[in-house]
Design a protein around this motif. Structure first.
Motif, PDB file in Angstrom:
ATOM      1  N   GLY A 290       0.710  -1.294   0.010  1.00 30.34           N
ATOM      2  CA  GLY A 290       0.063   0.304   0.115  1.00 30.34           C
ATOM      3  C   GLY A 290       0.480   1.462   0.372  1.00 30.34           C
TER       4      GLY A 290
ATOM      5  N   ALA B 278      -2.692   1.290  -3.973  1.00 31.93           N
ATOM      6  CA  ALA B 278      -3.022   1.770  -2.249  1.00 31.93           C
ATOM      7  C   ALA B 278      -4.679   0.989  -1.867  1.00 31.93           C
ATOM      8  CB  ALA B 278      -2.798   3.338  -2.649  1.00 31.93           C
TER       9      ALA B 278
ATOM     10  N   TRP C 148      -5.218  -2.310  -1.028  1.00 35.52           N
ATOM     11  CA  TRP C 148      -3.923  -3.110  -0.113  1.00 35.52           C
ATOM     12  C   TRP C 148      -4.367  -2.660   1.135  1.00 35.52           C
ATOM     13  CZ3 TRP C 148      -1.896  -6.536  -1.766  1.00 35.52           C
ATOM     14  CH2 TRP C 148      -1.479  -7.266  -3.826  1.00 35.52           C
ATOM     15  N   LEU C 149      -4.440  -1.868   0.878  1.00 37.93           N
ATOM     16  CA  LEU C 149      -5.329  -0.952   2.473  1.00 37.93           C
ATOM     17  C   LEU C 149      -6.059  -1.081   3.279  1.00 37.93           C
ATOM     18  CD1 LEU C 149      -2.834   2.777   1.820  1.00 37.93           C
ATOM     19  CD2 LEU C 149      -2.103   0.596   3.461  1.00 37.93           C
TER      20      LEU C 149
ATOM     21  N   LEU D 220      -4.233   5.111   4.158  1.00 36.50           N
ATOM     22  CA  LEU D 220      -5.928   4.957   3.462  1.00 36.50           C
ATOM     23  C   LEU D 220      -6.429   5.851   3.508  1.00 36.50           C
ATOM     24  CD1 LEU D 220      -7.407   2.523   2.227  1.00 36.50           C
ATOM     25  CD2 LEU D 220      -8.841   2.331   5.061  1.00 36.50           C
TER      26      LEU D 220
ATOM     27  N   ALA E 198      -5.054   7.607  -0.240  1.00 33.22           N
ATOM     28  CA  ALA E 198      -5.213   6.886  -1.475  1.00 33.22           C
ATOM     29  C   ALA E 198      -6.966   7.756  -1.494  1.00 33.22           C
ATOM     30  CB  ALA E 198      -5.686   4.980  -1.434  1.00 33.22           C
TER      31      ALA E 198
END
Length: 199
Positions: free
Chosen positions: A110, A122, A125-126, A143, A146
């Motif tokens: 991320g 990102a 992933w996060l 997060l 992102a």
């Protein structure tokens, strides 16, 4: 800290002590010391030197512990900034193929996605990281980064407010307040991922 990670003294001390580290535990401590120096040093040349030292030690440790995913994740990050960053990405993906819930591997994927401006990746992933551990503060902050990078400023603001409820750390609170007040998150996105690595 044991030493100033950006100083020549630290590098010298590690260099002198490393030859005496002849067990896996000692090698691991030495590798982690170089890795920490690599993570915190602001000097590009020293970061490169520290990462190379850490990489060599982690590679040696993996010869006797080939299934150690934590070692692989640290080894992977030593390739970032080197001439072969994709080797690091491949290692992280290898870890996640074996263990899709590996927390540090998810965080690193991320973080690297944020640093490269791939905010949609990102976010994916996060989000996975948040499902594995909703109390991973650095991951929750990223997060929000992102979301802001994707243009979802209202969701990013809500995410930052959510993280404020998870942490009482003054440094975290201050950084989140700055983001919440900011009307232009995107100007801060690239530098933020470096900050959370040092929290």
């Amino acid at each position: 800290s044991l030493c100033d990670w950006s100083s020549d003294v630290c590098s010298s001390d590690l260099e002198q002590s490393a030859p005496f580290f002849d067990t896996n535990i000692q090698l691991s401590k030495s590798a982690d010391a170089y890795y920490k120096a690599f993570t915190f040093s602001m000097d590009a040349a020293k970061r490169t030197a520290f990462s190379e030292k850490a990489r060599g030690l982690y590679e040696n440790l993996l010869k006797s512990n080939p299934a150690d995913s934590d070692l692989k994740v640290k080894l992977a990050m030593t390739f970032m900034g080197s001439a072969a960053p994709m080797r690091g990405i491949a290692l992280l993906r290898e870890v996640l193929a074996d263990n899709p819930k590996h927390e540090q591997a998810l965080f690193n994927m991320g973080m690297l996605s944020v640093q490269s401006g791939q905010f949609a990746k990102a976010f994916d992933w996060l989000t996975r990281l948040a499902e594995v551990n909703p109390n991973n503060i650095e991951g929750q902050i990223l997060l929000g980064v992102a979301l802001a990078g994707n243009g979802d400023k209202e969701k990013a603001r809500a995410q930052y407010e959510h993280v404020k409820s998870l942490s009482n750390d003054p440094a975290v609170q201050q950084q989140l307040d700055q983001y919440i007040r900011s009307e232009e998150h995107t100007s801060e996105l690239q530098s933020h991922s470096d900050l959370v690595c040092r929290l």
